[in-house]
Design an enzyme around this catalytic site. Sequence first.
Site, PDB file in Angstrom:
ATOM      1  N   GLY A  49       0.838  -1.191   0.000  1.00 31.36           N
ATOM      2  CA  GLY A  49       0.000   0.000   0.000  1.00 31.36           C
ATOM      3  C   GLY A  49       0.873   1.242   0.000  1.00 31.36           C
ATOM      4  N   GLN A  54       2.853   9.909   1.424  1.00 34.38           N
ATOM      5  CA  GLN A  54       4.162   9.257   1.485  1.00 34.38           C
ATOM      6  C   GLN A  54       5.060   9.638   0.314  1.00 34.38           C
ATOM      7  OE1 GLN A  54       2.278   5.178   2.279  1.00 34.38           O
ATOM      8  NE2 GLN A  54       4.229   5.048   3.350  1.00 34.38           N
ATOM      9  N   CYS A  95       5.965  -0.214   7.192  1.00 33.50           N
ATOM     10  CA  CYS A  95       5.569   0.994   6.461  1.00 33.50           C
ATOM     11  C   CYS A  95       6.755   1.457   5.621  1.00 33.50           C
ATOM     12  CB  CYS A  95       5.177   2.082   7.461  1.00 33.50           C
ATOM     13  SG  CYS A  95       4.656   3.615   6.672  1.00 33.50           S
ATOM     14  N   LEU A  96       6.490   1.798   4.366  1.00 33.85           N
ATOM     15  CA  LEU A  96       7.587   2.239   3.491  1.00 33.85           C
ATOM     16  C   LEU A  96       8.207   3.541   3.982  1.00 33.85           C
ATOM     17  CD1 LEU A  96       6.063   1.380  -0.014  1.00 33.85           C
ATOM     18  CD2 LEU A  96       7.737   0.069   1.313  1.00 33.85           C
ATOM     19  N   HIS A 137      -4.514   1.095   7.459  1.00 33.06           N
ATOM     20  CA  HIS A 137      -3.171   1.674   7.590  1.00 33.06           C
ATOM     21  C   HIS A 137      -3.009   2.866   6.640  1.00 33.06           C
ATOM     22  CE1 HIS A 137       1.420   1.065   7.883  1.00 33.06           C
ATOM     23  NE2 HIS A 137       1.276   1.934   6.897  1.00 33.06           N
ATOM     24  N   GLU A 138      -3.469   2.699   5.395  1.00 37.04           N
ATOM     25  CA  GLU A 138      -3.295   3.773   4.401  1.00 37.04           C
ATOM     26  C   GLU A 138      -4.209   4.966   4.691  1.00 37.04           C
ATOM     27  OE1 GLU A 138      -0.712   3.549   2.709  1.00 37.04           O
ATOM     28  OE2 GLU A 138      -0.402   1.406   3.016  1.00 37.04           O
ATOM     29  N   HIS A 141      -2.690   7.251   7.056  1.00 32.25           N
ATOM     30  CA  HIS A 141      -1.703   8.179   6.473  1.00 32.25           C
ATOM     31  C   HIS A 141      -2.363   9.486   6.026  1.00 32.25           C
ATOM     32  CE1 HIS A 141       2.165   6.187   6.386  1.00 32.25           C
ATOM     33  NE2 HIS A 141       1.661   5.080   5.864  1.00 32.25           N
TER      34      HIS A 141
HETATM   35 ZN    ZN Z   1       2.566   3.229   5.868  1.00 31.99          ZN
END
Ligand code: ZN
Length: 170
Positions: A49, A54, A95-96, A137-138, A141
């Site tokens: 995701g 991000q 998480c990226l 999760h997304e 963000h």
């Molecule tokens: Zn993340």
Amino acid sequence: MSLLPIIEYPDPHLRERAAEVDPALLAQPAFQKRLDDMFETMYEAPGIGLAAPQVDVLERFMIVDVSEERGQPLVFVNPVIRKRSEALRAHQEGCLSIPGIYAEVTRADGIEVEALDRHGKAFTMRVDGLLATCIQHEVDHLDGKLFIDYLSPLKRSMALKKLAKLRKRG
Ligand SMILES: [Zn+2]
């Protein structure tokens, strides 16, 4: 297509509430290209995701693909989670934007989410399991929230120490 730089914790842009997307902008080639670039970036990372903040775009849209074969790309524009199940699911999240850090987070097992697709068409999805975890999760963000916020103070400080160590090592 091109790879986009992913901003990382503690970049303050990860803590901002992203703005609603004007649906009229979805038809613009620039928006479509950004989505394609985000998919390329997510698959390359690799991740399941990626939310627009991000890649330093403070707008409410995100992409997801939790399939093994990386062939089920989903786009959510202005997503809203309408329902959350009482049943919970714990998952080892990463998480990226916080690379190398993983920790168990408990969220609703099932959700109902409303959004626009990449062409501006409204849809509602009822999902559970990994896909529901990933969407929650997304969406976080888009509200400036990170998975480490769910950890106890002790676990969070351990995770952040590990992140500092990983960065020092390069
Ligand atoms: Zn993340």
